[in-house]
Motif scaffolding. Structure first.
Motif, PDB file in Angstrom:
ATOM      1  N   ALA A 214       0.972  -1.269   0.001  1.00  0.00           N
ATOM      2  CA  ALA A 214       0.034  -0.055  -0.056  1.00  0.00           C
ATOM      3  C   ALA A 214       0.855   1.169   0.145  1.00  0.00           C
ATOM      4  N   VAL A 215       0.388   2.453  -0.548  1.00  0.00           N
ATOM      5  CA  VAL A 215       0.830   3.469  -0.687  1.00  0.00           C
ATOM      6  C   VAL A 215       0.486   4.314   0.349  1.00  0.00           C
ATOM      7  N   ILE A 216       1.282   4.705   1.561  1.00  0.00           N
ATOM      8  CA  ILE A 216       0.840   5.658   2.628  1.00  0.00           C
ATOM      9  C   ILE A 216       1.973   7.053   2.764  1.00  0.00           C
ATOM     10  N   PRO A 217       1.782   7.723   3.492  1.00  0.00           N
ATOM     11  CA  PRO A 217       2.590   8.719   3.657  1.00  0.00           C
ATOM     12  C   PRO A 217       4.135   8.015   4.327  1.00  0.00           C
ATOM     13  N   THR A 218       5.271   8.237   3.727  1.00  0.00           N
ATOM     14  CA  THR A 218       5.491   8.578   2.372  1.00  0.00           C
ATOM     15  C   THR A 218       6.793   7.588   2.324  1.00  0.00           C
ATOM     16  N   PRO A 219       6.743   6.985   1.070  1.00  0.00           N
ATOM     17  CA  PRO A 219       7.595   5.947   0.804  1.00  0.00           C
ATOM     18  C   PRO A 219       8.914   6.616   0.531  1.00  0.00           C
ATOM     19  N   ILE A 220       9.963   5.962   1.216  1.00  0.00           N
ATOM     20  CA  ILE A 220      11.412   6.571   0.893  1.00  0.00           C
ATOM     21  C   ILE A 220      11.982   5.850  -0.317  1.00  0.00           C
ATOM     22  N   SER A 221      11.337   4.619  -0.685  1.00  0.00           N
ATOM     23  CA  SER A 221      11.625   3.997  -1.938  1.00  0.00           C
ATOM     24  C   SER A 221      10.747   3.072  -2.466  1.00  0.00           C
ATOM     25  N   VAL A 222      10.698   2.842  -3.647  1.00  0.00           N
ATOM     26  CA  VAL A 222       9.784   1.816  -4.085  1.00  0.00           C
ATOM     27  C   VAL A 222      10.577   0.753  -4.961  1.00  0.00           C
ATOM     28  N   CYS A 223      10.250  -0.351  -4.796  1.00  0.00           N
ATOM     29  CA  CYS A 223      10.973  -1.576  -5.557  1.00  0.00           C
ATOM     30  C   CYS A 223      10.064  -2.504  -6.086  1.00  0.00           C
ATOM     31  N   ARG A 224      10.384  -2.981  -7.096  1.00  0.00           N
ATOM     32  CA  ARG A 224       9.695  -3.792  -7.829  1.00  0.00           C
ATOM     33  C   ARG A 224       9.920  -5.558  -7.611  1.00  0.00           C
ATOM     34  N   TYR A 225       8.938  -6.132  -7.763  1.00  0.00           N
ATOM     35  CA  TYR A 225       9.232  -7.609  -7.687  1.00  0.00           C
ATOM     36  C   TYR A 225       9.534  -8.180  -9.050  1.00  0.00           C
ATOM     37  N   TYR A 226      10.458  -9.257  -9.014  1.00  0.00           N
ATOM     38  CA  TYR A 226      10.698  -9.779 -10.343  1.00  0.00           C
ATOM     39  C   TYR A 226      10.719 -11.274  -9.986  1.00  0.00           C
ATOM     40  N   HIS A 227      10.423 -12.109 -10.952  1.00  0.00           N
ATOM     41  CA  HIS A 227      10.230 -13.480 -10.779  1.00  0.00           C
ATOM     42  C   HIS A 227      10.855 -14.159 -11.831  1.00  0.00           C
TER      43      HIS A 227
END
Ligand SMILES: CC(C)(COP(=O)(O)OP(=O)(O)OC[C@H]1O[C@@H](n2cnc3c(N)ncnc32)[C@H](O)[C@@H]1OP(=O)(O)O)[C@@H](O)C(=O)NCCC(=O)NCCS
Length: 457
Positions: free
Chosen positions: A208-221
């Protein structure tokens, strides 16, 4: 849970609809995001739209113990707080059962994480853990566990600053009790327990996006067992391919390339030293003592010998940590670790679980050779090392191997045939300001991944 209890519990939660902000003692400042985020708008976190800070540091100063709220936050009358003793098999199973039915699902509600009892015991008892940080909520009438949240101690370095923090995870509320503002009460109670131990910062992740992400990572499979992943709809045959071709493309060697062997007690000091030096590459990283290294990399390797728990596995094995030992110096030159976290398949007749390995920490001393990053030596070594992790995971009959766009992963994911998933993981710090850290995208001069060196379980 019997219907009658459920009904009255739901009614008192409806009545509760607590003013989240006011509950914290009434002094929280209302901020610009307070309306959109009734709870997070009152917490010491950067608010959405805040400018990057001029200097890193806390948002609210720490308090002496006697100024921390001494009594638990109120729950509605049908509920009570409980401290969960995760070392007690009965209570461990209660958490396991709650999470198995109510924890994180993917966007299509087709998979749900299934943390094993061994996993929870390992993840929640690192050196110096506090039982009081394992907070549960029970229905008073029948003592059923209906909500949970946990913190464990971690020492963090964020850019140039080091501090003690709590790693908060496993927030889970019974599906029947959702959207009733119970999550803010859980978060405030675990925060209070953390504050009582003199800790005022935390790290946590959420989809979930809440205040406030310091970073966003993506899952890879990375597909390992293609026929099964196709059968359960986890992956699809692209229009210009065939199942046979996908199987061929994803085939792995039977044995690892580097002379890896399972980590042993005698490797702890050498792994700790390599890990500490390697993690300096990233803006955000954990600092581990020898005891931490022993716990995180060695203590969850299961019992008996490999094979006793099925092909490639010990009984109750949660982590696989492998090292490369330099034959001349006997120093550890490389290591990797991955953990086993299956998911329940919610709508498939053919299979009931996806067996998944998740890339945990790793390091190689090639990173310290002059020019190794610029001329591709580091990338090549990592490709071989993590390629060996795939071989070991395949031997242990994992169906899929997952990794995030953090650490040095970004440079090797494509070459190792990982594909992007559809989920992101947001990283958060509580009561600490810092500018954005490079996760799935570059940040300024910092390449994607290199901002984040913490892997949460
Ligand atoms: C996550 C979960 C505990 C939230 O409970 P809920 O009943 O949906 O939400 P509530 O009504 O109690 O509380 C809503 C508040 O909690 C916040 N919240 C929701 N999920 C959150 C999370 N993962 N972390 C922190 N805060 C969260 C909301 O943003 C909202 O606050 P806001 O108004 O300031 O934005 C619940 O949905 C759940 O158990 N989900 C399955 C497990 C899961 O996803 N856990 C999170 C793993 S990161």
């Amino acid at each position: 849970m019997p219907d009658e209890t459920e009904g009255s519990v739901t009614r008192s939660l409806e009545k509760m609809k607590l003013a989240d902000g006011a509950q914290g003692g009434g002094q929280e400042k209302k901020t610009a995001t307070a309306d959109a985020h009734k709870f997070w708008g009152t917490q010491p976190v950067p608010q959405l739209g805040d400018e990057p800070p001029l200097e890193d540091g806390y948002i609210e100063p720490s308090k002496p113990r006697e100024e921390v709220r001494q009594d638990a936050y109120p729950l509605p009358k049908d509920f009570e707080w409980t401290t969960v003793d995760i070392m007690d098999p009965t209570q461990n199973k209660e958490v396991h059962d709650l999470l198995s039915l109510h924890y994180v699902e993917d966007a299509n509600a087709s998979l749900r994480f299934k943390y094993s009892e061994e996993f929870l015991r390992w993840a929640l008892t690192p050196p110096g853990y506090f039982k009081e940080w394992h907070v549960g909520v029970r229905v008073s009438a029948n003592k059923k566990l209906v909500a949970f949240i946990a913190g464990v101690p971690i020492t963090l370095r964020v850019r140039g600053k080091e501090f003690a923090a709590s790693e908060v995870n496993y927030i889970c509320i019974h599906k029947k009790l959702r959207s009733k503002r119970l999550a803010p009460v859980l978060i405030k109670e675990v925060t209070r327990q953390i504050n009582l131990q003199g800790i005022f910062q935390a790290i946590y992740t959420a989809g979930a996006v809440i205040p406030t992400p310091i970073s966003v990572c993506r899952y890879y499979h990375r597909s390992l067992n293609v026929p099964k992943l196709l059968a359960v709809g986890f992956t699809f045959v692209p229009r210009n391919s065939t199942a046979a071709r996908m199987i061929r493309m994803n085939k792995l060697p039977d044995t690892p390339t580097l002379g890896v062997r399972p980590m042993e007690e005698k490797d702890v000091a050498s792994v700790a030293d390599l890990f500490a030096r390697y993690m300096k590459r990233f803006d955000l990283a954990p600092l581990m003592t020898l005891e931490d290294v022993r716990h995180h990399f060695l203590s969850a390797q299961g019992t008996g010998t490999i094979g006793d728990g099925g092909p490639g596995r010990r009984v109750g094995q949660v982590t696989w940590t492998y090292v490369v030992e330099n034959p001349a110096t006997h120093k550890i030159s490389d290591f990797f670790s991955y953990y086993y976290l299956p998911s329940t398949i919610l709508h498939s007749a053919a299979h009931d679980m996806v067996e998944a390995g998740y890339l945990y920490y790793y390091a190689t001393d090639v990173a310290f050779e002059d020019g190794a990053e610029a001329d591709g030596r580091l990338k090549n070594r990592l490709k071989t090392l993590i390629g060996d992790a795939l071989v070991i995971a395949n031997q242990a009959k994992m169906d899929v191997f997952n990794a995030l766009t953090l650490m040095d992963n970004v440079s090797i994911l494509n070459d190792l045939k990982f594909g992007p998933g559809d989920a992101n993981l947001n990283f958060y710090l509580y009561n600490w300001r810092t500018a954005k850290l490079a996760g799935m995208s570059d940040e300024g001069d910092v390449k994607a991944g290199m901002g984040v060196g913490v892997v949460m379980l």
